[in-house]
Scaffold this motif. Structure first.
Motif, PDB file in Angstrom:
ATOM      1  N   TYR A  12      -5.338  12.114 -24.307  1.00 51.53           N
ATOM      2  CA  TYR A  12      -6.309  12.568 -24.337  1.00 51.53           C
ATOM      3  C   TYR A  12      -5.363  13.082 -26.219  1.00 51.53           C
ATOM      4  N   LEU A  13      -6.332  13.582 -26.961  1.00 50.22           N
ATOM      5  CA  LEU A  13      -5.537  13.332 -28.375  1.00 50.22           C
ATOM      6  C   LEU A  13      -5.781  15.370 -28.764  1.00 50.22           C
ATOM      7  N   ARG A  14      -4.656  16.055 -29.182  1.00 46.52           N
ATOM      8  CA  ARG A  14      -4.702  17.434 -29.265  1.00 46.52           C
ATOM      9  C   ARG A  14      -3.780  17.552 -30.891  1.00 46.52           C
ATOM     10  N   GLY A  15      -4.055  18.851 -31.773  1.00 47.90           N
ATOM     11  CA  GLY A  15      -3.136  19.161 -32.026  1.00 47.90           C
ATOM     12  C   GLY A  15      -2.085  19.020 -32.224  1.00 47.90           C
ATOM     13  N   LEU A  16      -1.048  18.903 -32.737  1.00 48.27           N
ATOM     14  CA  LEU A  16       0.525  19.087 -33.199  1.00 48.27           C
ATOM     15  C   LEU A  16       0.801  20.753 -32.689  1.00 48.27           C
ATOM     16  N   ASP A  19       4.726  25.729 -29.914  1.00 48.62           N
ATOM     17  CA  ASP A  19       5.029  26.818 -29.234  1.00 48.62           C
ATOM     18  C   ASP A  19       6.598  27.373 -27.763  1.00 48.62           C
ATOM     19  N   ASP A  20       5.121  28.405 -27.085  1.00 45.49           N
ATOM     20  CA  ASP A  20       6.221  28.376 -25.811  1.00 45.49           C
ATOM     21  C   ASP A  20       6.098  27.694 -24.623  1.00 45.49           C
ATOM     22  N   ARG A  21       4.457  27.077 -24.710  1.00 45.86           N
ATOM     23  CA  ARG A  21       4.045  25.812 -23.631  1.00 45.86           C
ATOM     24  C   ARG A  21       4.674  24.505 -23.981  1.00 45.86           C
ATOM     25  N   VAL A  22       3.961  24.199 -25.702  1.00 49.15           N
ATOM     26  CA  VAL A  22       4.602  22.828 -25.685  1.00 49.15           C
ATOM     27  C   VAL A  22       4.488  22.956 -26.751  1.00 49.15           C
ATOM     28  N   ASP A  23       5.938  21.710 -27.023  1.00 52.61           N
ATOM     29  CA  ASP A  23       6.670  21.785 -27.954  1.00 52.61           C
ATOM     30  C   ASP A  23       7.019  20.126 -28.635  1.00 52.61           C
ATOM     31  N   ASP A  24       6.518  19.857 -29.816  1.00 57.52           N
ATOM     32  CA  ASP A  24       6.257  18.395 -29.755  1.00 57.52           C
ATOM     33  C   ASP A  24       7.824  18.189 -30.417  1.00 57.52           C
ATOM     34  N   SER A  53      -4.284  15.563 -37.535  1.00 56.75           N
ATOM     35  CA  SER A  53      -3.723  15.060 -37.808  1.00 56.75           C
ATOM     36  C   SER A  53      -3.973  15.006 -35.513  1.00 56.75           C
ATOM     37  N   TRP A  54      -3.351  14.778 -35.069  1.00 54.86           N
ATOM     38  CA  TRP A  54      -2.933  14.497 -33.502  1.00 54.86           C
ATOM     39  C   TRP A  54      -2.094  13.610 -32.586  1.00 54.86           C
ATOM     40  N   ALA A  55      -1.667  14.662 -32.399  1.00 53.49           N
ATOM     41  CA  ALA A  55      -0.877  13.999 -30.615  1.00 53.49           C
ATOM     42  C   ALA A  55      -1.677  13.342 -29.819  1.00 53.49           C
ATOM     43  N   VAL A  56      -1.468  12.315 -29.525  1.00 49.42           N
ATOM     44  CA  VAL A  56      -1.835  11.442 -28.463  1.00 49.42           C
ATOM     45  C   VAL A  56      -1.301  11.582 -27.384  1.00 49.42           C
ATOM     46  N   CYS A  57      -1.703  12.396 -26.385  1.00 49.77           N
ATOM     47  CA  CYS A  57      -0.723  12.782 -25.365  1.00 49.77           C
ATOM     48  C   CYS A  57      -1.227  12.115 -23.923  1.00 49.77           C
ATOM     49  N   GLU A  58      -0.145  11.740 -22.695  1.00 53.73           N
ATOM     50  CA  GLU A  58      -0.382  11.698 -21.264  1.00 53.73           C
ATOM     51  C   GLU A  58      -1.061  12.543 -20.984  1.00 53.73           C
ATOM     52  N   PRO A  59      -1.754  12.693 -19.972  1.00 51.14           N
ATOM     53  CA  PRO A  59      -2.764  13.502 -19.665  1.00 51.14           C
ATOM     54  C   PRO A  59      -2.180  14.108 -18.800  1.00 51.14           C
ATOM     55  N   THR A  60      -1.211  13.828 -17.692  1.00 49.69           N
ATOM     56  CA  THR A  60      -1.308  14.417 -16.539  1.00 49.69           C
ATOM     57  C   THR A  60       0.130  15.682 -17.479  1.00 49.69           C
ATOM     58  N   GLU A  63       2.488  14.829 -22.716  1.00 47.87           N
ATOM     59  CA  GLU A  63       3.824  14.674 -23.680  1.00 47.87           C
ATOM     60  C   GLU A  63       2.872  13.683 -24.896  1.00 47.87           C
ATOM     61  N   LEU A  64       3.625  14.106 -25.506  1.00 43.04           N
ATOM     62  CA  LEU A  64       3.556  13.040 -27.286  1.00 43.04           C
ATOM     63  C   LEU A  64       3.935  11.342 -26.725  1.00 43.04           C
ATOM     64  N   LEU A  65       3.417  10.908 -27.158  1.00 46.19           N
ATOM     65  CA  LEU A  65       3.099   8.806 -26.959  1.00 46.19           C
ATOM     66  C   LEU A  65       3.087   8.160 -28.426  1.00 46.19           C
ATOM     67  N   ALA A  66       2.043   8.942 -29.157  1.00 45.52           N
ATOM     68  CA  ALA A  66       1.671   8.854 -30.650  1.00 45.52           C
ATOM     69  C   ALA A  66       1.276   9.811 -31.435  1.00 45.52           C
ATOM     70  N   GLU A  67       1.780   9.804 -32.686  1.00 48.24           N
ATOM     71  CA  GLU A  67       0.746  10.702 -33.420  1.00 48.24           C
ATOM     72  C   GLU A  67      -0.257   9.679 -34.466  1.00 48.24           C
ATOM     73  N   VAL A  68      -0.986  10.150 -34.468  1.00 43.18           N
ATOM     74  CA  VAL A  68      -2.349   9.279 -35.696  1.00 43.18           C
ATOM     75  C   VAL A  68      -3.018  10.802 -36.441  1.00 43.18           C
ATOM     76  N   THR A  69      -2.879  10.514 -37.698  1.00 42.60           N
ATOM     77  CA  THR A  69      -3.426  10.978 -38.755  1.00 42.60           C
ATOM     78  C   THR A  69      -4.723  10.603 -39.585  1.00 42.60           C
ATOM     79  N   LEU A  70      -5.483  11.650 -40.516  1.00 49.40           N
ATOM     80  CA  LEU A  70      -6.596  11.130 -40.786  1.00 49.40           C
ATOM     81  C   LEU A  70      -6.851  11.883 -41.855  1.00 49.40           C
TER      82      LEU A  70
END
Length: 104
Positions: A12-16, A19-24, A53-60, A63-70
């Motif tokens: 899944y892709l999300r914004g970078l 913060d206190d929950r997720v740090d890319d 920009s998106w973090a391409v993440c492992e769903p469980t 974890e950021l596996l790749a970054e995609v920008t448009l």
């Protein structure tokens, strides 16, 4: 525009985030990105429609596996992947391409 989440099947892709929950930032460092304000800059560019920009993440784990920008003006897509995560980057880029076709 605010960051848009995209379901890309195995990833899944999300914004970078930094913060206190997720740090890319540690994963971004693996991509060669060491600028301390990079995540905040990316958020500002979303807001101003300059670059998405998106973090391409492992769903469980999220974890950021790749970054995609448009670039919304040119529709140019760029990808940076962590070692061994080429498939995640490729799938993420394809999903962003579909997003661009549908939304821009």
């Amino acid at each position: 525009m605010e960051p848009v989440e995209i379901n890309a099947g195995a990833w899944y892709l999300r914004g970078l985030r930094a913060d206190d929950r997720v740090d890319d930032r540690p994963a971004l460092a693996d991509l060669g990105e060491h600028r301390p304000g990079y995540v905040a800059d990316c958020a500002a560019r979303w807001e101003s429609d300059q670059r998405y920009s998106w973090a391409v993440c492992e769903p469980t784990t999220g974890e950021l596996l790749a970054e995609v920008t448009l670039d919304p003006a040119t529709r140019v897509i760029e990808v940076r992947v962590r070692p061994g995560q080429e498939e995640a980057g490729r799938t993420g880029a394809e999903a962003v391409g579909r997003f661009a076709e549908a939304m821009l």
